[in-house]
Design a protein around this motif. Structure first.
Motif, PDB file in Angstrom:
ATOM      1  N   ARG A 215      62.861  62.832  63.144  1.00  0.00           N
ATOM      2  CA  ARG A 215      61.667  62.553  63.930  1.00  0.00           C
ATOM      3  C   ARG A 215      61.168  61.117  63.770  1.00  0.00           C
ATOM      4  O   ARG A 215      60.762  60.489  64.729  1.00  0.00           O
ATOM      5  N   MET A 216      61.175  60.628  62.537  1.00  0.00           N
ATOM      6  CA  MET A 216      60.516  59.359  62.231  1.00  0.00           C
ATOM      7  C   MET A 216      61.415  58.158  62.469  1.00  0.00           C
ATOM      8  O   MET A 216      62.599  58.167  62.117  1.00  0.00           O
ATOM      9  N   ASP A 217      60.832  57.104  63.038  1.00  0.00           N
ATOM     10  CA  ASP A 217      61.504  55.817  63.186  1.00  0.00           C
ATOM     11  C   ASP A 217      61.154  54.995  61.944  1.00  0.00           C
ATOM     12  O   ASP A 217      60.087  54.370  61.885  1.00  0.00           O
ATOM     13  N   LEU A 218      62.027  55.026  60.953  1.00  0.00           N
ATOM     14  CA  LEU A 218      61.727  54.369  59.681  1.00  0.00           C
ATOM     15  C   LEU A 218      61.637  52.856  59.843  1.00  0.00           C
ATOM     16  O   LEU A 218      60.814  52.199  59.184  1.00  0.00           O
ATOM     17  N   ASP A 219      62.467  52.271  60.702  1.00  0.00           N
ATOM     18  CA  ASP A 219      62.372  50.827  60.963  1.00  0.00           C
ATOM     19  C   ASP A 219      61.000  50.476  61.535  1.00  0.00           C
ATOM     20  O   ASP A 219      60.408  49.450  61.178  1.00  0.00           O
ATOM     21  N   LEU A 220      60.505  51.333  62.408  1.00  0.00           N
ATOM     22  CA  LEU A 220      59.194  51.092  63.019  1.00  0.00           C
ATOM     23  C   LEU A 220      58.081  51.230  61.974  1.00  0.00           C
ATOM     24  O   LEU A 220      57.102  50.470  62.005  1.00  0.00           O
ATOM     25  N   CYS A 221      58.238  52.159  61.040  1.00  0.00           N
ATOM     26  CA  CYS A 221      57.249  52.291  59.962  1.00  0.00           C
ATOM     27  C   CYS A 221      57.215  51.021  59.112  1.00  0.00           C
ATOM     28  O   CYS A 221      56.129  50.531  58.750  1.00  0.00           O
ATOM     29  N   VAL A 222      58.385  50.483  58.800  1.00  0.00           N
ATOM     30  CA  VAL A 222      58.456  49.251  58.013  1.00  0.00           C
ATOM     31  C   VAL A 222      57.776  48.110  58.759  1.00  0.00           C
ATOM     32  O   VAL A 222      56.952  47.362  58.200  1.00  0.00           O
ATOM     33  N   ALA A 223      58.095  47.963  60.045  1.00  0.00           N
ATOM     34  CA  ALA A 223      57.507  46.880  60.835  1.00  0.00           C
ATOM     35  C   ALA A 223      55.993  47.040  60.960  1.00  0.00           C
ATOM     36  O   ALA A 223      55.240  46.051  60.918  1.00  0.00           O
ATOM     37  N   THR A 224      55.525  48.280  61.102  1.00  0.00           N
ATOM     38  CA  THR A 224      54.084  48.514  61.237  1.00  0.00           C
ATOM     39  C   THR A 224      53.351  48.206  59.939  1.00  0.00           C
ATOM     40  O   THR A 224      52.269  47.594  59.952  1.00  0.00           O
ATOM     41  N   ALA A 225      53.928  48.618  58.817  1.00  0.00           N
ATOM     42  CA  ALA A 225      53.297  48.319  57.522  1.00  0.00           C
ATOM     43  C   ALA A 225      53.197  46.814  57.305  1.00  0.00           C
ATOM     44  O   ALA A 225      52.178  46.313  56.805  1.00  0.00           O
ATOM     45  N   ARG A 226      54.218  46.084  57.712  1.00  0.00           N
ATOM     46  CA  ARG A 226      54.184  44.625  57.546  1.00  0.00           C
ATOM     47  C   ARG A 226      53.155  43.998  58.481  1.00  0.00           C
ATOM     48  O   ARG A 226      52.484  43.024  58.115  1.00  0.00           O
ATOM     49  N   ALA A 227      53.021  44.561  59.687  1.00  0.00           N
ATOM     50  CA  ALA A 227      52.017  44.036  60.614  1.00  0.00           C
ATOM     51  C   ALA A 227      50.601  44.280  60.104  1.00  0.00           C
ATOM     52  O   ALA A 227      49.679  43.527  60.445  1.00  0.00           O
ATOM     53  N   LEU A 228      50.431  45.313  59.283  1.00  0.00           N
ATOM     54  CA  LEU A 228      49.108  45.637  58.738  1.00  0.00           C
ATOM     55  C   LEU A 228      48.808  44.909  57.436  1.00  0.00           C
ATOM     56  O   LEU A 228      47.682  44.995  56.934  1.00  0.00           O
ATOM     57  N   ALA A 229      49.800  44.218  56.879  1.00  0.00           N
ATOM     58  CA  ALA A 229      49.627  43.571  55.573  1.00  0.00           C
ATOM     59  C   ALA A 229      48.403  42.661  55.587  1.00  0.00           C
ATOM     60  O   ALA A 229      48.230  41.823  56.492  1.00  0.00           O
TER      61      ALA A 229
END
Length: 384
Positions: A215-229
Motif C-alpha cells: 500500500r505505502m509508497d516508501l519513497d514518497l514517505c522519505v521525500a515528504t519527511a525531508r520536505a517537512l524537515a
C-alpha cells in the motif's frame, strides 16, 4: 471466521463486524481463526520463532464469556516443501471447530487460503473480499495458488461480499456479489481526546494504518519527511511489517514510526494531526481497496492530503486535497503551517461534519447480518 488479521488491539473490518454481530445476537457464537504462525519464516526474517496458540477465549465488552473464541494454527514448513500444508491447516481448523462445540457452522472466509477449509468441510460459506490479492505483487507460485483458491471460493460460496466498488465491478462480473463498504465508529471518533504523549511536539502530518509495501509508497514517505524537515514531522501510526533496510531508510529521513496502537487511542492521533496524509501507491491492488482510514479521517474532520487512490480520489469533501507523487511532499509541507490555526474539536467551525449513521459500523453489521441470514436460509430462522 477465517481472518487475514489476528484478533488483537488493532481493530479492522473483521473485528468490528464480528463484535457487532455478537452484541446484536445473544445466541451467536464465533470461532475466530487467525493467520497461521510461521516459525521458520520468523527465523529466516530474524524474528523470534513463535508457534500458534491453542484455543483461547476472547473477552469482549457486552458479550458473555465464551461466545467468542480464537485460535492461531501453525504452519511448520513452506508450501513448496509441504504440499499438504493447506490441508493440514484446514484439518486443524475443523478440529478446533469441533472442540468449540460447532456441529454445522457457517464458514466466513476472508483469507483466500480458507478455500482449503471449504473444500474439506463443505460448510455453507460466505467469501468476504476486502483486497484483490490477484493484483498484489506476489511470486508466480503464490499468484497461481491465489488464483486457484479464489476460483473455488467464487464458485462454491453461497454468498460473496465485497468492500469496494472496484471489487464490485471485477468480482461481480461473473456472479452476484453484495457491496458492504467499510465504516467507522462515528460517535467515538468525534469525542475529543487529549494529545497523545508520543506525538512529536510541533506540527505533525499523520498517517494511520498498516505501513506495508503493498500500500505505502516508501519513497514518497522519505521525500515528504525531508520536505517537512525544520517545519514538522511525518508520523506513521500502525503496524509496520517492514525489513530492516526499509525501516532504517524511513527513520534516517526523519519519519517517526510509532507502531501499532490500541484502537481506543487511534482517534487522538487523528484529532491532533495538523494534516492527515495518504502516501499510498496507485496500483491495481490499491484500486480494489475501500480504506477504513477514509471514514476515520472524515469523522475527525481534519485536512487531508492523499495520492490519487480509490476513495480519496473521488471524495467531494473540500478538506481533501489530491496530489500526484511529484507534488505530494510540497503540498503536505504547505498544508502544515496552514492548518496549525485549526482547533481540535467536534462540529462548529472546525467543520467536522460526517455523513451520518450510514458510515457507522452498526449499519454494516445490519447489512452483514442480512447476508448471513440468507446463507442460513428461512428454514433455520436466520442466524438468530
Amino acid at each position: 471466521m477465517l481472518s487475514l488479521e489476528p484478533w488483537d488491539r488493532v481493530w479492522r473490518r473483521n473485528q468490528h463486524l464480528v463484535a457487532g454481530l455478537l452484541r446484536a445476537d445473544p445466541g451467536l457464537r464465533v470461532l475466530f481463526v487467525e493467520p497461521a504462525a510461521d516459525p521458520l519464516h520468523d527465523l529466516v526474517s530474524g524474528r523470534r520463532p513463535r508457534r500458534g496458540s491453542g484455543l483461547r477465549t476472547v473477552s469482549l465488552d457486552g458479550v458473555a464469556e465464551g461466545r467468542l473464541r480464537a485460535c492461531r494454527p501453525t504452519k511448520l514448513l513452506p508450501r513448496r516443501w509441504d504440499r499438504a500444508a493447506d490441508r493440514r491447516l484446514a484439518t486443524g481448523v475443523r478440529r478446533a471447530a469441533a472442540r468449540s462445540g460447532f456441529t454445522g457452522p457457517l464458514l466466513w472466509v476472508n483469507d483466500p487460503g480458507g478455500a482449503a477449509v471449504l473444500a474439506l468441510t463443505g460448510w455453507p460459506a460466505l467469501y468476504d473480499i476486502t483486497d484483490d490479492w490477484l493484483e498484489a505483487d506476489r511470486t508466480p507460485a503464490e499468484h497461481a495458488r491465489l488464483v486457484r483458491d479464489e476460483a473455488l471460493l467464487l464458485e462454491r460460496c453461497a454468498e460473496v461480499v465485497v468492500c469496494s466498488r472496484g471489487l464490485q465491478t471485477t468480482k461481480g462480473a461473473s456472479r452476484r456479489v453484495t457491496l458492504i463498504p467499510n465504516a467507522v465508529e462515528v460517535a467515538d471518533y468525534r469525542r475529543p481526546r487529549p494529545r497523545p504523549a508520543d506525538l512529536p511536539t510541533g506540527p505533525v502530518a499523520v498517517y494511520v494504518g498498516t505501513v506495508h509495501r503493498d500500500r505505502m509508497d516508501l519513497d514518497l514517505c522519505v521525500a515528504t519527511a525531508r520536505a517537512l524537515a525544520g517545519r514538522g514531522h511525518l508520523v506513521l501510526v500502525g503496524p509496520a511489517p517492514l525489513g530492516s533496510a526499509d525501516r532504517a531508510r524511513l527513520v534516517g529521513a526523519g519519519v517517526v514510526l510509532l507502531g501499532a496502537k490500541d484502537r481506543s487511542a487511534v482517534p487522538g492521533y487523528l484529532q491532533h494531526a495538523d494534516v492527515l496524509v495518504v502516501p499510498h501507491v496507485v496500483t491495481p491492488f490499491t484500486e480494489s481497496l475501500d480504506p477504513i482510514k477514509l471514514y476515520e479521517y472524515r469523522a475527525v474532520g481534519r485536512p487531508v492530503v492523499s495520492t490519487p487512490v480509490a476513495g480519496f480520489r473521488d471524495s467531494d469533501d473540500p478538506r481533501v486535497v489530491v496530489a500526484g507523487s511529484d507534488d505530494f511532499p510540497a503540498v503536505v509541507a504547505g498544508a502544515v503551517p496552514a492548518t496549525t490555526a485549526f482547533p481540535v474539536g467536534v462540529g462548529g467551525e472546525t467543520g467536522n461534519e460526517v455523513r451520518g449513521e450510514t458510515d457507522d459500523w452498526q449499519d454494516r453489521v445490519m447489512r452483514m447480518r442480512a447476508v448471513l441470514d440468507r446463507l442460513v436460509g428461512p428454514d433455520r430462522g436466520g442466524i438468530g
